[in-house]
Design an enzyme around this catalytic site. Structure first.
Site, PDB file in Angstrom:
ATOM      1  N   ASP A   9       0.862  -1.182   0.000  1.00 17.06           N
ATOM      2  CA  ASP A   9       0.000   0.000   0.000  1.00 17.06           C
ATOM      3  C   ASP A   9       0.906   1.243   0.000  1.00 17.06           C
ATOM      4  O   ASP A   9       2.135   1.148  -0.164  1.00 17.06           O
ATOM      5  CB  ASP A   9      -1.006  -0.031   1.157  1.00 17.06           C
ATOM      6  CG  ASP A   9      -0.383   0.280   2.520  1.00 17.06           C
ATOM      7  OD1 ASP A   9       0.857   0.416   2.614  1.00 17.06           O
ATOM      8  OD2 ASP A   9      -1.152   0.412   3.499  1.00 17.06           O
ATOM      9  N   HIS A  10       0.287   2.403   0.217  1.00 17.98           N
ATOM     10  CA  HIS A  10       1.044   3.655   0.206  1.00 17.98           C
ATOM     11  C   HIS A  10       2.061   3.731   1.345  1.00 17.98           C
ATOM     12  O   HIS A  10       3.051   4.440   1.247  1.00 17.98           O
ATOM     13  CB  HIS A  10       0.072   4.841   0.280  1.00 17.98           C
ATOM     14  CG  HIS A  10      -0.861   4.739   1.450  1.00 17.98           C
ATOM     15  ND1 HIS A  10      -1.891   3.809   1.494  1.00 17.98           N
ATOM     16  CD2 HIS A  10      -0.917   5.416   2.634  1.00 17.98           C
ATOM     17  CE1 HIS A  10      -2.543   3.938   2.649  1.00 17.98           C
ATOM     18  NE2 HIS A  10      -1.973   4.893   3.353  1.00 17.98           N
ATOM     19  N   CYS A  66       3.222  -2.793   4.011  1.00 19.70           N
ATOM     20  CA  CYS A  66       2.354  -1.657   4.337  1.00 19.70           C
ATOM     21  C   CYS A  66       3.111  -0.826   5.370  1.00 19.70           C
ATOM     22  O   CYS A  66       4.324  -1.009   5.536  1.00 19.70           O
ATOM     23  CB  CYS A  66       0.967  -2.107   4.796  1.00 19.70           C
ATOM     24  SG  CYS A  66       0.915  -3.001   6.366  1.00 19.70           S
ATOM     25  N   GLY A  67       2.435   0.090   6.054  1.00 14.95           N
ATOM     26  CA  GLY A  67       3.162   0.967   6.970  1.00 14.95           C
ATOM     27  C   GLY A  67       3.876   0.194   8.065  1.00 14.95           C
ATOM     28  O   GLY A  67       5.063   0.375   8.313  1.00 14.95           O
ATOM     29  N   THR A  68       3.105  -0.678   8.724  1.00 11.70           N
ATOM     30  CA  THR A  68       3.679  -1.506   9.779  1.00 11.70           C
ATOM     31  C   THR A  68       4.043  -2.905   9.294  1.00 11.70           C
ATOM     32  O   THR A  68       4.790  -3.615   9.978  1.00 11.70           O
ATOM     33  CB  THR A  68       2.652  -1.700  10.914  1.00 11.70           C
ATOM     34  OG1 THR A  68       1.470  -2.276  10.327  1.00 11.70           O
ATOM     35  CG2 THR A  68       2.306  -0.383  11.592  1.00 11.70           C
ATOM     36  N   GLY A  69       3.442  -3.322   8.211  1.00 13.00           N
ATOM     37  CA  GLY A  69       3.526  -4.727   7.761  1.00 13.00           C
ATOM     38  C   GLY A  69       2.451  -5.585   8.397  1.00 13.00           C
ATOM     39  O   GLY A  69       2.267  -6.739   8.004  1.00 13.00           O
ATOM     40  N   GLY A  71      -1.132  -5.017   8.872  1.00 13.42           N
ATOM     41  CA  GLY A  71      -2.428  -5.174   8.185  1.00 13.42           C
ATOM     42  C   GLY A  71      -2.321  -6.049   6.949  1.00 13.42           C
ATOM     43  O   GLY A  71      -3.176  -6.919   6.700  1.00 13.42           O
ATOM     44  N   HIS A  99      12.046 -22.693   9.523  1.00 14.40           N
ATOM     45  CA  HIS A  99      11.095 -23.432  10.356  1.00 14.40           C
ATOM     46  C   HIS A  99       9.660 -23.391   9.833  1.00 14.40           C
ATOM     47  O   HIS A  99       8.954 -24.394   9.925  1.00 14.40           O
ATOM     48  CB  HIS A  99      11.086 -22.865  11.786  1.00 14.40           C
ATOM     49  CG  HIS A  99      12.367 -23.094  12.529  1.00 14.40           C
ATOM     50  ND1 HIS A  99      12.484 -22.885  13.878  1.00 14.40           N
ATOM     51  CD2 HIS A  99      13.592 -23.514  12.115  1.00 14.40           C
ATOM     52  CE1 HIS A  99      13.725 -23.166  14.275  1.00 14.40           C
ATOM     53  NE2 HIS A  99      14.415 -23.540  13.203  1.00 14.40           N
ATOM     54  N   ASN A 100       9.216 -22.206   9.360  1.00 13.59           N
ATOM     55  CA  ASN A 100       7.802 -22.058   8.955  1.00 13.59           C
ATOM     56  C   ASN A 100       7.617 -22.187   7.450  1.00 13.59           C
ATOM     57  O   ASN A 100       6.494 -22.138   6.974  1.00 13.59           O
ATOM     58  CB  ASN A 100       7.240 -20.701   9.386  1.00 13.59           C
ATOM     59  CG  ASN A 100       7.607 -20.292  10.786  1.00 13.59           C
ATOM     60  OD1 ASN A 100       8.184 -19.222  11.012  1.00 13.59           O
ATOM     61  ND2 ASN A 100       7.285 -21.125  11.751  1.00 13.59           N
ATOM     62  N   ARG A 110       7.135   1.908   7.563  1.00 12.93           N
ATOM     63  CA  ARG A 110       7.317   2.922   8.607  1.00 12.93           C
ATOM     64  C   ARG A 110       8.109   2.349   9.782  1.00 12.93           C
ATOM     65  O   ARG A 110       8.170   2.950  10.852  1.00 12.93           O
ATOM     66  CB  ARG A 110       5.954   3.452   9.065  1.00 12.93           C
ATOM     67  CG  ARG A 110       5.218   4.161   7.932  1.00 12.93           C
ATOM     68  CD  ARG A 110       3.795   4.550   8.291  1.00 12.93           C
ATOM     69  NE  ARG A 110       3.116   5.076   7.113  1.00 12.93           N
ATOM     70  CZ  ARG A 110       1.799   5.075   6.948  1.00 12.93           C
ATOM     71  NH1 ARG A 110       1.012   4.586   7.893  1.00 12.93           N
ATOM     72  NH2 ARG A 110       1.261   5.555   5.837  1.00 12.93           N
ATOM     73  N   ARG A 133      11.228 -32.107  11.683  1.00  8.46           N
ATOM     74  CA  ARG A 133      10.235 -31.916  12.749  1.00  8.46           C
ATOM     75  C   ARG A 133       9.300 -30.744  12.465  1.00  8.46           C
ATOM     76  O   ARG A 133       8.193 -30.687  13.012  1.00  8.46           O
ATOM     77  CB  ARG A 133      10.928 -31.716  14.094  1.00  8.46           C
ATOM     78  CG  ARG A 133      11.651 -30.394  14.260  1.00  8.46           C
ATOM     79  CD  ARG A 133      12.416 -30.314  15.575  1.00  8.46           C
ATOM     80  NE  ARG A 133      12.933 -28.984  15.839  1.00  8.46           N
ATOM     81  CZ  ARG A 133      14.050 -28.475  15.294  1.00  8.46           C
ATOM     82  NH1 ARG A 133      14.751 -29.190  14.422  1.00  8.46           N
ATOM     83  NH2 ARG A 133      14.462 -27.258  15.613  1.00  8.46           N
ATOM     84  N   HIS A 134       9.729 -29.833  11.607  1.00 10.23           N
ATOM     85  CA  HIS A 134       8.899 -28.659  11.320  1.00 10.23           C
ATOM     86  C   HIS A 134       7.710 -28.999  10.421  1.00 10.23           C
ATOM     87  O   HIS A 134       6.700 -28.297  10.443  1.00 10.23           O
ATOM     88  CB  HIS A 134       9.740 -27.562  10.677  1.00 10.23           C
ATOM     89  CG  HIS A 134      10.900 -27.161  11.522  1.00 10.23           C
ATOM     90  ND1 HIS A 134      10.749 -26.564  12.751  1.00 10.23           N
ATOM     91  CD2 HIS A 134      12.242 -27.316  11.340  1.00 10.23           C
ATOM     92  CE1 HIS A 134      11.939 -26.344  13.287  1.00 10.23           C
ATOM     93  NE2 HIS A 134      12.857 -26.796  12.455  1.00 10.23           N
ATOM     94  N   ARG A 137       4.375 -29.552  12.085  1.00 10.37           N
ATOM     95  CA  ARG A 137       3.736 -28.311  12.564  1.00 10.37           C
ATOM     96  C   ARG A 137       3.063 -27.574  11.409  1.00 10.37           C
ATOM     97  O   ARG A 137       1.986 -26.987  11.578  1.00 10.37           O
ATOM     98  CB  ARG A 137       4.778 -27.441  13.267  1.00 10.37           C
ATOM     99  CG  ARG A 137       5.286 -28.139  14.529  1.00 10.37           C
ATOM    100  CD  ARG A 137       6.658 -27.719  14.962  1.00 10.37           C
ATOM    101  NE  ARG A 137       7.127 -28.558  16.064  1.00 10.37           N
ATOM    102  CZ  ARG A 137       8.377 -28.572  16.504  1.00 10.37           C
ATOM    103  NH1 ARG A 137       9.295 -27.800  15.943  1.00 10.37           N
ATOM    104  NH2 ARG A 137       8.718 -29.363  17.494  1.00 10.37           N
TER     105      ARG A 137
HETATM  106  C1  RB5 Z   1      -2.095   2.956   6.291  1.00 12.03           C
HETATM  107  O1  RB5 Z   1      -2.191   4.233   6.846  1.00 12.03           O
HETATM  108  C2  RB5 Z   1      -1.661   1.948   7.347  1.00 12.03           C
HETATM  109  O2  RB5 Z   1      -2.701   1.700   8.217  1.00 12.03           O
HETATM  110  C3  RB5 Z   1      -1.182   0.676   6.688  1.00 12.03           C
HETATM  111  O3  RB5 Z   1      -0.124   0.954   5.835  1.00 12.03           O
HETATM  112  C4  RB5 Z   1      -0.681  -0.403   7.628  1.00 12.03           C
HETATM  113  O4  RB5 Z   1       0.261   0.094   8.535  1.00 12.03           O
HETATM  114  C5  RB5 Z   1      -1.706  -1.218   8.279  1.00 12.03           C
HETATM  115  O5  RB5 Z   1      -1.434  -2.167   9.011  1.00 12.03           O
END
Ligand code: RB5
Length: 150
Positions: A9-10, A66-69, A71, A99-100, A110, A133-134, A137
């Protein structure tokens, strides 16, 4: 040639060029599902496109941003067959392949610098699944998917 689906995303687009160039240098073929600009978009749309490509075998692997990864990783993990791992350091990026057998990597634009993202993508892409072993799971994860599939 390994095909890697890319989606963001942005909030994640700041990492895209770094991720694409790292994977290209490692010999991967890139399938870019967007987004292509920094205009606000909805991350589930791009998480879904990458996840479907990886789950259906159109691509071998995927990277979502995404911003945090968070969502976009949650979104990707709703698709059966996808094991999407959000990582913030090289130990996590290596271990989640070992492992996964994580077939999709999630990164936060971000949270990480482009150089940090490059390092994480490189170790995840080059690490190998250890099996053994993985596998039991991973089979248990697949059983959870089957339990809740309609
Ligand atoms: C977008 O503003 C933000 O919510 C998205 O990039 C992400 O961080 C969601 O988890």
């Amino acid at each position: 040639m390994t095909k890697v689906a890319i989606g963001c995303d942005h909030g994640g687009i700041v990492l895209k060029d770094a991720v694409v160039s790292t994977l290209t240098d490692l010999g991967a073929e890139i399938v870019d599902f967007g987004t292509m600009t920094d205009q606000s978009v909805d991350y589930p749309e791009f998480g879904l496109k990458v996840a479907e490509a990886a789950a259906e075998g159109k691509c071998d692997l995927g990277v979502v941003m995404c911003g945090t990864g968070i969502g976009i990783s949650i979104s990707a993990n709703k698709v059966p067959g996808v094991r999407c791992a959000l990582v913030t350091n090289e130990f996590m990026a290596t271990a989640t392949k070992n492992h996964n057998n994580a077939n999709v990597l999630a990164l936060g634009g971000r949270v990480l610098t482009p150089d940090e993202a490059k390092a994480l993508v490189k170790v995840w892409y080059t690490a190998e699944y250890e099996g053994g072993r993985h596998q039991k799971r991973l089979d248990m994860i697949t059983a959870i998917e089957k339990k809740y599939m309609k």
